[in-house]
Enzyme design. Structure first.
Site, PDB file in Angstrom:
ATOM      1  CD  GLU A   1      -3.022  -0.847   0.053  1.00 30.14           C
ATOM      2  OE1 GLU A   1      -3.221   0.314  -0.385  1.00 30.14           O
ATOM      3  OE2 GLU A   1      -3.601  -1.853  -0.413  1.00 30.14           O
TER       4      GLU A   1
ATOM      5  CB  SER B   1     -60.125 -26.973  18.478  1.00 26.90           C
ATOM      6  OG  SER B   1     -61.250 -27.122  17.630  1.00 26.90           O
TER       7      SER B   1
END
Length: 759
Positions: A81, A453
């Protein structure tokens, strides 16, 4: 020539800098954010057994001071870099001039950004690639260099830079890609990580190992050229075979759990929840969560195999050149990611007897025999163009027993599962739908559906308070309400099996889920009284209009409500709010909040202990000889209690049940209510999911049947309140029907998760 170019670059750089300083420097932003750098730390969510369930916050980061970043990692970064990092003042003028000429001549971006310039760009500038932005990048770099030391700048860079897979900084990347701390990195591994800043996705060593390796070897060469490593180290690095950590996905699928917890924490801390490094510890058990997830998905996929095939998800034009085939398939499947075990594949050849398809991984799978049955209509010669499975079709495959593949489809049907401890309210498992990436809607807390139910136990419980007993006889005979009586339309309720069996006890009626008996019981109790009674279970009366249709579960509930409501029976009559978060700590481990469950005492009692016990006795009968008899038969233990639920036209399938220390509720249905199928019931759809979960969750739990409280007696094998025992209370009820209002149409409302947990 080189010296001339360098001199020209220096002169041009100086002239450019002079103009820029005069015009732009006064307008540069403050850089105090760098000099006082405090990285954002994500919120992490852990299960009760300390398994990471999720992270929230944009960044996965572990901040490491520059003094603790190994030299090999620093050197690898500098080599690729910014090799002259410690020599320049923030700008490499020769590199900038070269990049500028390339940009003007070719209209594309070149590199030449120093580490300081990258820091300036990452913190303060947009990603647009313009000449103006480059000028500001240079000026900011110069300003940063006057305020910070080289070590500080490099520290910020190595902790801030994005390196793919949500990893920010090299410490996080080391864990993400290699599963080890920075201090343990070799030269080869450091070089691989150093290649990521340029283009994290392009040089991801897991996704693109060939391309990443080319760049890594180049960086190793640069490290040698710059004197960072010896020739021997260079040779060792080039010869090392790297071992990568597999991409980290959530090991335990708890996305709905994590999102619910995130909302709760966010309501308290706001945006700081994602930056303070909070550790959130949940009540969920990771193993049980995984079991619940698998059980619900299996139930939904089993149901889907019985449905009509809707056709491939897409069609792809495949090239004739075999060399281009893999690339085209990979590109096509990017838009159709795998859904866990449900893999996406592109069909290469198809016939009624065999289908060959390729997965995203490049693996070729062949499906034959029973594996083709779920998509038989798509392989028929009569299949329409949108349904036909042919070359280029994007389909779904799933691996079954003995590694046999089956063609299927992503379910349209949805489901929900929640389990909690009725003594504390602690949520043990929660699955809000088939797949979180498909739908963020949490069906456990947000889906208001008719309970059918599975609602009957609350009506029966109200009846016990008014003198009914398990041996009370009620007539299972037809009922009819004409339009004149209802003021709306005729209503002729039916039993699910279409038969009527005459007089029977409440115990048998609940076990067989007889609708006519439930309606007559509600007539005896009174719809208004029953509606008020529901508050004892945390149910909302306004969601259950006071009509006789309430007896059949025509109101609206969420699966979470049903779990807490059934918990009242399980814990002996106490209403306990659900709890998900046990404690919060900050990044240093300091305790910020701790939840302490309330004791089960008379302050939170909402139901008589006798009522809870007798109702549990009735619900135990359901799992022993009734519609859920498969529960005890499969799990081989008697301490199981629950009720199936199937709504009108089979639009919702439920099972709500418990063991004294664990309540679990399952719901299955479509988001836009429609028939599941005439033969689909709560016992057939939801109960198997419940059983699979309980089989794992209770595997080490001793049998623990509920013990009778004071005030109940057992006569001839049946339980009674003392004052309602035979000879003293109601033994038979034969109430004639009264006019009933039609079922209300409850709106599909969305309940706030926060409101739910604050109740």
């Amino acid at each position: 020539m080189v010296l001339g170019l360098a001199a020209a670059a220096t002169f041009a750089g100086a002239a450019l800098l002079a103009v820029a300083l005069a015009v732009a420097y006064p307008n540069l932003p403050e850089v105090s954010g760098l000099t006082d750098y405090r990285p954002k730390l994500p919120m992490r969510l852990y299960s009760a057994d300390n398994v990471l369930l999720g992270e929230y916050g944009e960044e996965r980061r572990n901040f490491v001071p520059i003094g603790q970043i190994p030299k090999v990692m620093q050197d690898a970064v500098l080599a690729i870099e910014d090799a002259r990092f410690y020599e320049h003042a923030g700008v490499d003028y020769l590199g900038v001039l070269r990049a500028g000429l390339a940009n003007f001549g070719e209209v594309r971006s070149q590199g030449a950004s120093t580490i300081t310039m990258q820091v300036a760009r990452n913190f303060y500038l947009s990603t647009e690639k313009t000449f103006t932005r480059k000028i500001y990048e240079i000026l900011l770099a110069l300003k940063i260099e006057t305020l910070m030391s080289k070590e500080q700048i490099l520290e910020v860079y190595m902790n801030q830079i994005y390196l793919g897979q949500r990893a920010y900084g090299f410490a996080a990347a080391s864990e993400t890609y290699f599963g080890k701390p920075l201090a343990q990195l070799t030269v080869a591994e450091a070089a691989m990580l150093a290649g990521l800043p340029k283009a994290p996705s392009a040089y991801n060593p897991v996704v693109n190992p060939r391309r990443a390796t080319v760049r890594q070897r180049y960086i190793v060469d640069r490290m040698l050229d710059n004197g960072f490593i010896t020739a021997e180290q260079h040779e060792q690095a080039l010869n090392q075979t790297l071992r990568y950590r597999p991409p980290q996905t959530t090991v335990v699928h708890a996305e709905y759990v994590a999102e619910t917890a995130r909302q709760l924490v966010f309501s308290q801390y706001g945006d700081e929840a994602y930056t303070r490094g909070l550790n959130v510890y949940l009540t969920v058990n990771a193993e049980e969560q995984a079991t619940a997830y698998r059980a619900l998905r299996r139930g939904l996929l089993d149901y889907e195999r019985r449905q009509v095939y809707r056709g491939p998800e897409a069609y792809v034009e495949l090239p004739g050149d075999p060399k281009q085939l893999d690339t085209r398939i990979a590109e096509a499947l990017v838009d159709h990611p795998d859904n866990d075990e449900l893999k996406a594949a592109v069909v290469l050849e198809a016939s009624p007897k065999k289908v060959v398809a390729v997965l995203q991984s490049g693996e070729s799978v062949t499906v034959t025999g029973d594996g083709l049955r779920p998509v038989a209509s798509g392989l028929s010669e009569k299949a329409g163009p949108k349904v036909q499975i042919r070359r280029g079709a994007v389909v779904r495959v799933v691996k079954g027993p003995k590694d046999a593949w089956t063609l299927t489809q992503v379910p349209e049907v949805e489901g929900a599962f929640v389990a909690l401890d009725p003594r504390t309210g602690a949520i043990r498992a929660l699955v809000g739908g088939f797949d979180y990436s498909k739908s963020k809607f949490n069906h456990v807390t947000q889906a208001w559906r008719q309970p059918g139910s599975s609602f009957k136990p609350f009506i029966y419980s109200a009846a016990l308070e008014r003198g009914y007993t398990p041996s009370t006889v009620v007539n299972d005979a037809p009922l009819f309400f004409d339009a004149g009586s209802t003021g709306s339309q005729p209503w002729e309720p039916k039993n699910y099996d279409g038969t009527f069996e005459g007089p029977m006890t409440l115990r048998r009626a609940l076990a067989k889920s007889k609708n006519m008996v439930s309606i007559r019981v509600l007539q005896g109790v009174g719809p208004q009284n029953a509606q008020t009674f529901l508050t004892r279970f945390g149910l909302e009366p306004e969601k259950h209009p006071a009509y006789l249709t309430m007896a059949l579960g025509a109101g609206s509930v969420t699966p979470m409500q049903m779990a807490t409501a059934y918990g009242v029976f399980a814990n002996g009559g106490h209403r306990v709010a659900p709890m998900l978060i046990t404690k919060l700590t900050d990044t240093k481990g300091r305790l910020l909040h701790e939840a302490k469950p309330l004791p089960l005492d008379e302050e939170n009692r909402t139901l008589d202990a006798r009522n809870a016990f007798v109702m549990s006795s009735l619900l135990q009968e359901v799992t022993r000889s009734g519609t859920a008899a498969k529960a005890q038969a499969t799990l081989k233990r008697p301490d199981l209690y629950g009720k199936t639920g199937t709504t009108n036209d089979s639009m919702d399938a439920w099972f709500a049940g418990y063991q004294p220390n664990l309540v679990a509720v399952v719901w299955i249905g479509y988001d836009t209510p429609r028939k599941l199928g005439d033969r689909e019931t709560g016992g057939g759809l939801a109960l198997p999911v419940w059983i699979e979960y309980m089989q794992q969750a209770l595997r080490n739990a001793p049998v623990q049947e509920l013990q009778p409280p004071e005030g109940v007696v057992n006569l001839n094998g049946e339980w009674y309140f003392e004052e309602y025992a035979p000879g003293r209370g109601v033994a038979s009820v034969g109430v004639e029907p009264t006019p009933a209002a039609p079922a209300a149409s409850p709106e599909e409302e969305r309940n706030s998760i926060l409101d739910l947990f604050r109740r």
